[in-house]
Design a protein around this motif. Structure first.
Motif, PDB file in Angstrom:
ATOM      1  N   PHE A   6      31.136  35.180  45.265  1.00  0.00           N
ATOM      2  CA  PHE A   6      31.115  33.987  46.117  1.00  0.00           C
ATOM      3  C   PHE A   6      30.746  32.783  45.256  1.00  0.00           C
ATOM      4  CE2 PHE A   6      29.554  37.697  48.480  1.00  0.00           C
ATOM      5  CZ  PHE A   6      30.619  37.866  49.350  1.00  0.00           C
ATOM      6  N   PHE A   7      31.400  31.651  45.507  1.00  0.00           N
ATOM      7  CA  PHE A   7      31.138  30.471  44.681  1.00  0.00           C
ATOM      8  C   PHE A   7      30.762  29.241  45.505  1.00  0.00           C
ATOM      9  CE2 PHE A   7      33.684  33.119  41.887  1.00  0.00           C
ATOM     10  CZ  PHE A   7      32.966  33.033  40.704  1.00  0.00           C
ATOM     11  N   ALA A   8      30.082  28.345  44.806  1.00  0.00           N
ATOM     12  CA  ALA A   8      29.816  26.976  45.286  1.00  0.00           C
ATOM     13  C   ALA A   8      29.079  26.989  46.627  1.00  0.00           C
ATOM     14  CB  ALA A   8      31.121  26.178  45.328  1.00  0.00           C
ATOM     15  N   SER A   9      29.532  26.179  47.585  1.00  0.00           N
ATOM     16  CA  SER A   9      28.801  26.064  48.854  1.00  0.00           C
ATOM     17  C   SER A   9      28.757  27.402  49.599  1.00  0.00           C
ATOM     18  CB  SER A   9      29.440  24.984  49.740  1.00  0.00           C
ATOM     19  OG  SER A   9      30.797  25.255  49.933  1.00  0.00           O
ATOM     20  N   ARG A  49      35.071  29.030  58.232  1.00  0.00           N
ATOM     21  CA  ARG A  49      35.767  27.834  57.728  1.00  0.00           C
ATOM     22  C   ARG A  49      36.849  28.229  56.705  1.00  0.00           C
ATOM     23  NH1 ARG A  49      32.764  25.185  52.719  1.00  0.00           N
ATOM     24  NH2 ARG A  49      31.355  26.878  52.157  1.00  0.00           N
ATOM     25  N   PRO A  50      37.755  27.300  56.385  1.00  0.00           N
ATOM     26  CA  PRO A  50      38.844  27.659  55.467  1.00  0.00           C
ATOM     27  C   PRO A  50      38.302  28.009  54.081  1.00  0.00           C
ATOM     28  CG  PRO A  50      39.230  25.515  56.516  1.00  0.00           C
ATOM     29  CD  PRO A  50      37.824  25.891  56.803  1.00  0.00           C
ATOM     30  N   LEU A  51      38.687  29.165  53.589  1.00  0.00           N
ATOM     31  CA  LEU A  51      38.255  29.598  52.256  1.00  0.00           C
ATOM     32  C   LEU A  51      39.487  30.060  51.477  1.00  0.00           C
ATOM     33  CD1 LEU A  51      35.150  31.767  53.237  1.00  0.00           C
ATOM     34  CD2 LEU A  51      35.100  29.504  52.176  1.00  0.00           C
ATOM     35  N   LEU A  52      39.387  29.960  50.176  1.00  0.00           N
ATOM     36  CA  LEU A  52      40.416  30.553  49.326  1.00  0.00           C
ATOM     37  C   LEU A  52      39.931  31.921  48.874  1.00  0.00           C
ATOM     38  CD1 LEU A  52      41.343  27.484  47.063  1.00  0.00           C
ATOM     39  CD2 LEU A  52      42.531  28.311  49.096  1.00  0.00           C
ATOM     40  N   VAL A  53      40.875  32.776  48.538  1.00  0.00           N
ATOM     41  CA  VAL A  53      40.490  34.091  48.035  1.00  0.00           C
ATOM     42  C   VAL A  53      41.339  34.425  46.820  1.00  0.00           C
ATOM     43  CG1 VAL A  53      41.994  35.204  49.738  1.00  0.00           C
ATOM     44  CG2 VAL A  53      40.200  36.532  48.625  1.00  0.00           C
ATOM     45  N   ALA A  54      40.667  34.991  45.811  1.00  0.00           N
ATOM     46  CA  ALA A  54      41.366  35.417  44.598  1.00  0.00           C
ATOM     47  C   ALA A  54      41.140  36.912  44.413  1.00  0.00           C
ATOM     48  CB  ALA A  54      40.844  34.657  43.387  1.00  0.00           C
ATOM     49  N   VAL A  55      42.179  37.618  44.009  1.00  0.00           N
ATOM     50  CA  VAL A  55      42.063  39.034  43.659  1.00  0.00           C
ATOM     51  C   VAL A  55      42.402  39.160  42.182  1.00  0.00           C
ATOM     52  CG1 VAL A  55      42.972  41.354  44.036  1.00  0.00           C
ATOM     53  CG2 VAL A  55      42.611  39.812  45.979  1.00  0.00           C
ATOM     54  N   ASN A  56      41.495  39.756  41.454  1.00  0.00           N
ATOM     55  CA  ASN A  56      41.639  39.832  39.995  1.00  0.00           C
ATOM     56  C   ASN A  56      42.011  38.475  39.400  1.00  0.00           C
ATOM     57  OD1 ASN A  56      40.916  42.529  40.080  1.00  0.00           O
ATOM     58  ND2 ASN A  56      43.045  43.184  40.382  1.00  0.00           N
ATOM     59  N   GLN A  57      41.293  37.456  39.835  1.00  0.00           N
ATOM     60  CA  GLN A  57      41.386  36.092  39.298  1.00  0.00           C
ATOM     61  C   GLN A  57      42.702  35.392  39.573  1.00  0.00           C
ATOM     62  OE1 GLN A  57      40.722  38.537  36.410  1.00  0.00           O
ATOM     63  NE2 GLN A  57      38.782  38.801  37.500  1.00  0.00           N
ATOM     64  N   GLU A  71      38.489  42.970  41.603  1.00  0.00           N
ATOM     65  CA  GLU A  71      37.468  41.918  41.716  1.00  0.00           C
ATOM     66  C   GLU A  71      38.001  40.882  42.705  1.00  0.00           C
ATOM     67  OE1 GLU A  71      35.318  40.215  38.232  1.00  0.00           O
ATOM     68  OE2 GLU A  71      36.253  38.324  38.835  1.00  0.00           O
ATOM     69  N   ILE A  72      37.269  40.706  43.791  1.00  0.00           N
ATOM     70  CA  ILE A  72      37.662  39.726  44.807  1.00  0.00           C
ATOM     71  C   ILE A  72      36.713  38.543  44.720  1.00  0.00           C
ATOM     72  CG2 ILE A  72      38.047  39.348  47.274  1.00  0.00           C
ATOM     73  CD1 ILE A  72      38.476  42.210  47.646  1.00  0.00           C
ATOM     74  N   ALA A  73      37.236  37.354  44.961  1.00  0.00           N
ATOM     75  CA  ALA A  73      36.349  36.185  45.009  1.00  0.00           C
ATOM     76  C   ALA A  73      36.723  35.321  46.205  1.00  0.00           C
ATOM     77  CB  ALA A  73      36.474  35.373  43.720  1.00  0.00           C
ATOM     78  N   PHE A  74      35.709  34.927  46.960  1.00  0.00           N
ATOM     79  CA  PHE A  74      35.895  33.968  48.051  1.00  0.00           C
ATOM     80  C   PHE A  74      35.273  32.648  47.639  1.00  0.00           C
ATOM     81  CE2 PHE A  74      36.053  38.031  50.323  1.00  0.00           C
ATOM     82  CZ  PHE A  74      37.165  37.853  51.144  1.00  0.00           C
ATOM     83  N   PHE A  75      35.971  31.555  47.940  1.00  0.00           N
ATOM     84  CA  PHE A  75      35.389  30.244  47.599  1.00  0.00           C
ATOM     85  C   PHE A  75      35.991  29.138  48.435  1.00  0.00           C
ATOM     86  CE2 PHE A  75      38.207  31.694  44.042  1.00  0.00           C
ATOM     87  CZ  PHE A  75      39.274  30.844  44.209  1.00  0.00           C
ATOM     88  N   PRO A  76      35.275  28.028  48.573  1.00  0.00           N
ATOM     89  CA  PRO A  76      35.810  26.882  49.301  1.00  0.00           C
ATOM     90  C   PRO A  76      36.923  26.219  48.491  1.00  0.00           C
ATOM     91  CG  PRO A  76      33.616  26.388  48.437  1.00  0.00           C
ATOM     92  CD  PRO A  76      33.884  27.811  48.117  1.00  0.00           C
ATOM     93  N   PRO A  77      37.740  25.367  49.150  1.00  0.00           N
ATOM     94  CA  PRO A  77      38.759  24.614  48.408  1.00  0.00           C
ATOM     95  C   PRO A  77      38.167  23.993  47.143  1.00  0.00           C
ATOM     96  CG  PRO A  77      38.999  24.209  50.743  1.00  0.00           C
ATOM     97  CD  PRO A  77      37.756  25.046  50.584  1.00  0.00           C
ATOM     98  N   VAL A  78      38.929  23.988  46.077  1.00  0.00           N
ATOM     99  CA  VAL A  78      38.403  23.593  44.772  1.00  0.00           C
ATOM    100  C   VAL A  78      38.349  22.070  44.642  1.00  0.00           C
ATOM    101  CG1 VAL A  78      39.217  25.740  43.757  1.00  0.00           C
ATOM    102  CG2 VAL A  78      40.661  23.680  43.638  1.00  0.00           C
ATOM    103  N   THR A  79      37.454  21.588  43.777  1.00  0.00           N
ATOM    104  CA  THR A  79      37.249  20.134  43.650  1.00  0.00           C
ATOM    105  C   THR A  79      37.005  19.724  42.198  1.00  0.00           C
ATOM    106  OG1 THR A  79      34.898  20.421  44.149  1.00  0.00           O
ATOM    107  CG2 THR A  79      36.332  19.911  46.001  1.00  0.00           C
TER     108      THR A  79
END
Lengths: 81, 156, 156, 81
Positions: A6-9, A49-57, A71-79
């Motif tokens: 999980f990243f950022a906010s 809320r709207p999140l992006l998701v990455a699988v294996n980057q 490896e899964i990652a959830f994160f808010p829209p990038v800035t």
């Protein structure tokens, strides 16, 4: 075992940067989200809320199937930039 | 196409980056660079600094893919991307995108394309610090639109 | 808007030009620069050098008008244009256009606009020298089209 | 008296960079061109291709009226940058 980041906010909201998770067979991102939401109200709110998701980057769609050991990652829209 | 990508807490030197872009490169007549910096906004409590978080395992990969997409669309010979992470203060540099190409249209368009996609696909997040406290920056609608515009425009 | 224009036989230092563009400038988050250089073409007798002629009484005035047109169309705070004249060799720099603006779209577009109009309105002429002799460069149709495109596109 | 300047390949073709010219009353660029063409075949040929014209250092159309004491310049399409 899949690793979920999980990243950022989102990371701050959940109070955790990374969890591990048993996954016997491939599951969709939506299924994984449902399991995370069961962890409590904070999780439910964070994933509403709207999140992006990455699988294996790589950023993927919500209906993508994830195999165990990903490896899964959830994160808010990038800035960046 | 040569692609150089650096993600670091260190600042970069624009003159040096430009020099590396053109050194031993006699086929390219055009170089375009973009530099993004921490700017003061109009509010009474301007941004003092940013904290830039990223997803280390993914960042370089995502930028590489963006640069490669630009290379498929335009005849670009060199791409250099430098993005800082960590603490960055007012007026300091955040990002450098430099491209060199035979002709100016492809240099301008590919540099803008890379920046537009970086804004929506590269895993960076900015937190702003002002006299009022800290706040995560929200993605701007115009950034989403800017990248979508490239999908409908015809290539070179 | 601050406009700086220099027409000279001297070469310019891109790092220094960038520094001057951003010094004491905290409102602008975006800087875009273009550098044009003498490039080798694909022929067996590549260009060895150029001789750049201009119309001294008119050149600066023409560039100033182009920069001002850009300033009417986009919120650009700083424009720096440096164009060399006289003898310029393969790989050497010919022109620098740098702009700084609050946001990246206006910086990209205004820099490209300035270059596109410079190509058709600024009184410079290039003569190429190759092993075969000398030849005046012909204006490219795509340069005429590039400037015409700005006339039909809607402003920011 | 108007001053007429020639640049680049046009200057080389004509073998002259500048001439002066008596102009009693305002004349159009086209009229001035016609007078120049009378100077001989080299001039006729040189002015048969597309040229730009500037009056007092501003590019103008061919039908522009030029007043005496102006500086006129003829030149081929520009190729800077």
């Amino acid at each position: 075992m899949i690793k979920i980041l999980f990243f950022a906010s989102l990371r701050e909201q959940l109070g955790v940067a990374q969890i591990e998770f048993d996954l016997a067979s491939p599951a969709s991102i939506d299924e994984i989200k449902s399991k995370l939401i069961e962890k409590g109200d904070v999780w439910k709110k964070a994933f509403s809320r709207p999140l992006l998701v990455a699988v294996n980057q790589e950023i993927v769609e919500q209906d993508t199937l994830v195999s165990p050991s990903s490896e899964i990652a959830f994160f808010p829209p990038v800035t960046g930039g | 196409m040569d692609i150089f990508i650096n993600i670091t807490t260190d600042d970069f030197d624009v003159g040096q980056e430009y020099q590396k872009l053109i050194d031993a490169n006699h086929q390219d007549g055009a170089a375009v660079f973009f530099v993004g910096r921490v700017r003061a906004d109009d509010s009474s409590k301007p941004v003092q600094r940013l904290e830039l978080e990223h997803y280390p395992a993914m960042t370089k990969k995502a930028l590489m893919q963006i640069a490669e997409k630009a290379g498929e669309r335009w005849s670009v010979n060199q791409v250099r991307i430098w993005h800082r992470v960590g603490e960055i203060h007012l007026g300091e540099q955040i990002v450098f995108v430099g491209v060199s190409s035979r002709h100016r249209q492809s240099a301008f368009e590919s540099a803008q394309f890379i920046m537009d996609y970086l804004k929506v696909e590269a895993p960076f997040w900015k937190k702003e610090y002002t006299a009022d406290g800290e706040k995560w920056v929200e993605q701007a609608d115009k950034d989403i639109k800017a990248s979508q515009n490239w999908a409908v425009e015809s290539p070179e």
